[in-house]
Design an enzyme around this catalytic site. Structure first.
Site, PDB file in Angstrom:
ATOM      1  N   ASN A  32       0.767  -1.008   0.141  1.00  0.00           N
ATOM      2  CA  ASN A  32       0.064   0.049   0.205  1.00  0.00           C
ATOM      3  C   ASN A  32       0.980   1.048  -0.043  1.00  0.00           C
ATOM      4  OD1 ASN A  32       0.998   0.293   2.758  1.00  0.00           O
ATOM      5  ND2 ASN A  32      -1.174   0.349   3.600  1.00  0.00           N
ATOM      6  N   SER A  34       2.596   2.605   2.279  1.00  0.00           N
ATOM      7  CA  SER A  34       2.541   3.448   3.308  1.00  0.00           C
ATOM      8  C   SER A  34       3.891   3.580   3.734  1.00  0.00           C
ATOM      9  CB  SER A  34       1.520   2.800   4.359  1.00  0.00           C
ATOM     10  OG  SER A  34       2.141   1.696   4.847  1.00  0.00           O
ATOM     11  N   ASN A  35       4.824   2.906   3.801  1.00  0.00           N
ATOM     12  CA  ASN A  35       6.269   3.072   4.237  1.00  0.00           C
ATOM     13  C   ASN A  35       7.423   2.586   3.121  1.00  0.00           C
ATOM     14  OD1 ASN A  35       8.131   3.949   6.060  1.00  0.00           O
ATOM     15  ND2 ASN A  35       8.172   1.886   7.143  1.00  0.00           N
ATOM     16  N   SER A 124       8.979 -11.848  14.504  1.00  0.00           N
ATOM     17  CA  SER A 124      10.215 -10.677  15.154  1.00  0.00           C
ATOM     18  C   SER A 124      10.684 -11.631  16.319  1.00  0.00           C
ATOM     19  CB  SER A 124       9.582  -9.447  15.310  1.00  0.00           C
ATOM     20  OG  SER A 124      10.389  -8.891  16.244  1.00  0.00           O
ATOM     21  N   TYR A 148       2.584  -3.467  18.969  1.00  0.00           N
ATOM     22  CA  TYR A 148       3.284  -3.949  17.757  1.00  0.00           C
ATOM     23  C   TYR A 148       3.723  -5.439  17.971  1.00  0.00           C
ATOM     24  CZ  TYR A 148       7.231  -5.468  15.181  1.00  0.00           C
ATOM     25  OH  TYR A 148       8.125  -6.180  14.363  1.00  0.00           O
ATOM     26  N   LYS A 152       2.560  -9.432  16.616  1.00  0.00           N
ATOM     27  CA  LYS A 152       3.130 -10.611  15.887  1.00  0.00           C
ATOM     28  C   LYS A 152       3.045 -11.900  16.836  1.00  0.00           C
ATOM     29  CE  LYS A 152       5.525  -8.232  12.984  1.00  0.00           C
ATOM     30  NZ  LYS A 152       5.373  -8.470  11.486  1.00  0.00           N
ATOM     31  N   ASN A 198      15.320   3.319  14.910  1.00  0.00           N
ATOM     32  CA  ASN A 198      16.224   2.096  14.938  1.00  0.00           C
ATOM     33  C   ASN A 198      17.671   2.578  14.637  1.00  0.00           C
ATOM     34  OD1 ASN A 198      13.821   0.434  13.626  1.00  0.00           O
ATOM     35  ND2 ASN A 198      14.428  -0.113  15.433  1.00  0.00           N
ATOM     36  N   ARG A 289      16.343   3.688  27.062  1.00  0.00           N
ATOM     37  CA  ARG A 289      15.165   3.935  26.226  1.00  0.00           C
ATOM     38  C   ARG A 289      14.176   2.911  26.954  1.00  0.00           C
ATOM     39  NH1 ARG A 289      14.949   2.901  19.879  1.00  0.00           N
ATOM     40  NH2 ARG A 289      15.280   0.713  20.724  1.00  0.00           N
TER      41      ARG A 289
HETATM   42  C1  UD1 Z   1      13.511  -2.486  17.732  1.00  0.00           C
HETATM   43  C2  UD1 Z   1      11.983  -2.593  18.386  1.00  0.00           C
HETATM   44  C3  UD1 Z   1      11.843  -4.204  18.088  1.00  0.00           C
HETATM   45  C4  UD1 Z   1      11.699  -4.291  16.471  1.00  0.00           C
HETATM   46  C5  UD1 Z   1      12.866  -3.961  16.043  1.00  0.00           C
HETATM   47  C6  UD1 Z   1      12.972  -3.760  14.403  1.00  0.00           C
HETATM   48  C7  UD1 Z   1      12.153  -1.312  20.213  1.00  0.00           C
HETATM   49  C8  UD1 Z   1      11.835  -1.380  21.979  1.00  0.00           C
HETATM   50  N1  UD1 Z   1      12.245  -2.710  19.865  1.00  0.00           N
HETATM   51  O1  UD1 Z   1      14.356  -3.424  18.357  1.00  0.00           O
HETATM   52  O2  UD1 Z   1      10.295  -4.528  18.549  1.00  0.00           O
HETATM   53  O3  UD1 Z   1      11.281  -5.532  16.009  1.00  0.00           O
HETATM   54  O4  UD1 Z   1      13.281  -2.684  16.479  1.00  0.00           O
HETATM   55  O5  UD1 Z   1      13.964  -3.625  13.604  1.00  0.00           O
HETATM   56  O6  UD1 Z   1      12.045  -0.459  19.662  1.00  0.00           O
HETATM   57  N2  UD1 Z   1      19.932   2.619  20.059  1.00  0.00           N
HETATM   58  C9  UD1 Z   1      20.425   3.779  20.664  1.00  0.00           C
HETATM   59  N3  UD1 Z   1      20.299   4.942  19.978  1.00  0.00           N
HETATM   60  C10 UD1 Z   1      19.144   5.161  19.158  1.00  0.00           C
HETATM   61  C11 UD1 Z   1      18.617   3.991  18.737  1.00  0.00           C
HETATM   62  C12 UD1 Z   1      18.985   2.637  19.347  1.00  0.00           C
HETATM   63  O7  UD1 Z   1      21.421   3.536  21.658  1.00  0.00           O
HETATM   64  O8  UD1 Z   1      19.116   6.156  18.631  1.00  0.00           O
HETATM   65  C13 UD1 Z   1      20.128   1.206  20.763  1.00  0.00           C
HETATM   66  C14 UD1 Z   1      18.802   0.650  21.696  1.00  0.00           C
HETATM   67  O9  UD1 Z   1      18.971   0.984  23.108  1.00  0.00           O
HETATM   68  C15 UD1 Z   1      19.480  -0.856  21.522  1.00  0.00           C
HETATM   69  C16 UD1 Z   1      19.916  -0.792  20.151  1.00  0.00           C
HETATM   70  O10 UD1 Z   1      20.528   0.602  19.953  1.00  0.00           O
HETATM   71  O11 UD1 Z   1      20.278  -1.192  22.332  1.00  0.00           O
HETATM   72  C17 UD1 Z   1      19.185  -1.469  18.641  1.00  0.00           C
HETATM   73  O12 UD1 Z   1      17.969  -0.513  18.704  1.00  0.00           O
HETATM   74  P1  UD1 Z   1      17.146  -0.711  17.817  1.00  0.00           P
HETATM   75  O13 UD1 Z   1      17.673  -0.426  16.269  1.00  0.00           O
HETATM   76  O14 UD1 Z   1      15.980   0.246  17.979  1.00  0.00           O
HETATM   77  O15 UD1 Z   1      16.378  -2.077  17.608  1.00  0.00           O
HETATM   78  P2  UD1 Z   1      15.770  -3.072  18.953  1.00  0.00           P
HETATM   79  O16 UD1 Z   1      15.600  -2.047  20.158  1.00  0.00           O
HETATM   80  O17 UD1 Z   1      16.631  -4.043  19.064  1.00  0.00           O
END
Ligand code: UD1
Length: 334
Positions: A32, A34-35, A124, A148, A152, A198, A289
């Site tokens: 669709n 959307s992303n 996931s 979310y 799943k 992410n 976070r």
């Molecule tokens: C996140 C989602 C998860 C989803 C996945 C998809 C959360 C809590 N979990 O996983 O449900 O399936 O993405 O890829 O959102 N970090 C930083 N700074 C940032 C961003 C992230 O330090 O700006 C750290 C986080 O604390 C973590 C690691 O990087 O330790 C990975 O984070 P992220 O890429 O968001 O993935 P997940 O949290 O593992």
């Protein structure tokens, strides 16, 4: 096989489309947008040299979905489509439950009506309950902490119930760890709307000078350097995992982790990205976070044993391909 890819122009869908086309399968991409963007289908064609059928379909539009099933004889479906931002799902639970659950139910109804009973589902690692020890194994208990994640968990359950009631169904649940990287051509990659949530898409934008600095969410975790540890997997490896799942599909429900089995910290990721882009990346420590875990990585043994799936790309490869995409394809796609 002729395969319907829902969410087929998204990040993982588009790379899986390339993998399937290169292996001689035919694909129809339904999205669709959307992303993702319609132009992704042209890029899949540019990479593979093969024509790709892409259709704008929202899974909530059951009549439109039925038409797609009437127009094509599918052997299988890979179901990627879904909303996937954790924070947004907390703010908009009804949108997430409607989109992800009703969309999946519409898809399953259409599949059953047309006698298509092979399905690979994008699950996931988020379905593992947070009190499980690492590495995560497929037989660990599941649960979630946000809408979310619950979608799943619930879809996995729907599929298990369906397969139990009708033995003709063959279902594979693929639990992804942290997919990053991009196609080495730089033509397709992850293209999130707005500011990325992410880690790696965020680091890519800081490396490119679009965002000022990376915020490291906590450096007081019980991990080797105090920052969060995750199992990053190259999207090319992940795409191959989908092909192997499809080619080895069998009656019943199989569940596989798709991860490397190796954990990397936030600081490891930033260091690898600095090596990939050739310059320093500004970063500072911020509070944890909410909802984050110290350490999440896969036990990849089951997929290795049953699918012959092992990963080939290193963390540096993932960062190099992400950077290539950031500096070429992502800009051109914008
Ligand atoms: C996140 C989602 C998860 C989803 C996945 C998809 C959360 C809590 N979990 O996983 O449900 O399936 O993405 O890829 O959102 N970090 C930083 N700074 C940032 C961003 C992230 O330090 O700006 C750290 C986080 O604390 C973590 C690691 O990087 O330790 C990975 O984070 P992220 O890429 O968001 O993935 P997940 O949290 O593992």
């Amino acid at each position: 096989m002729t395969v319907l890819l829902t969410g087929g122009t998204g990040f993982i869908g588009s790379h899986t489309a390339v993998e399937l086309l290169d292996a001689g399968h035919a694909v129809v991409l339904a999205d669709n947008y959307s992303n993702s963007k319609p132009s992704v289908a042209d890029r899949v064609t540019a990479i593979t040299g093969q024509a790709v059928v892409a259709q704008e379909i929202d899974l909530l539009d059951r009549a439109a979905l039925e038409r797609v099933f009437q127009e094509h004889e599918f052997d299988a479906v890979i179901h990627f489509a879904g909303l996937k931002a954790v924070g947004e799902s907390v703010a908009k639970p009804l949108e997430y439950y409607t989109n992800n659950l009703v969309g999946t139910l519409n898809l399953l109804q259409c599949m059953r009506a047309r006698g298509v009973r092979r399905l690979v589902f994008s699950s996931s690692a988020t379905v593992y309950r947070s009190d499980n020890p690492v590495p995560y194994r497929e037989d660990y208990p599941t649960g979630a902490t946000n809408p979310y994640g619950w979608t799943k968990v619930m879809i996995e359950q729907q599929l298990r119930d369906l397969a139990a009631s009708e033995p003709a169904w063959s279902v594979v649940l693929l639990r992804y760890f942290n997919p990053i990287g991009a196609h080495p051509s730089g033509l397709i990659g992850e293209d999130p709307n707005g500011i990325p949530n992410n880690l790696v898409p965020f680091v890519a934008k800081v490396a490119a000078g679009v965002l000022p600095e990376v915020r490291i969410f906590g450096d007081d975790y019980d991990t080797p350097d105090g920052t969060g540890v995750r199992d990053y997997i190259h999207v090319m490896d992940l795409a191959r995992g989908h092909r192997l799942a499809l080619e080895n599909i069998r009656p019943g429900v199989q569940t596989y982790n798709l991860g490397t089995g190796r954990g990397s910290s936030v600081r490891d990721v930033i260091a690898a990205y600095e090596e990939a882009c050739g310059h320093a990346i500004p970063a500072s420590v911020a509070p944890r976070r909410p909802g984050d875990l110290a350490s999440v990585y896969a036990d990849p043994a089951l997929a290795a044993r049953e699918l012959g799936f092992t990963t080939e790309y290193s963390l540096l490869d993932m960062c190099r391909d992400s950077w290539h995409w950031q500096t070429t394809g992502a800009v051109a796609a914008a």
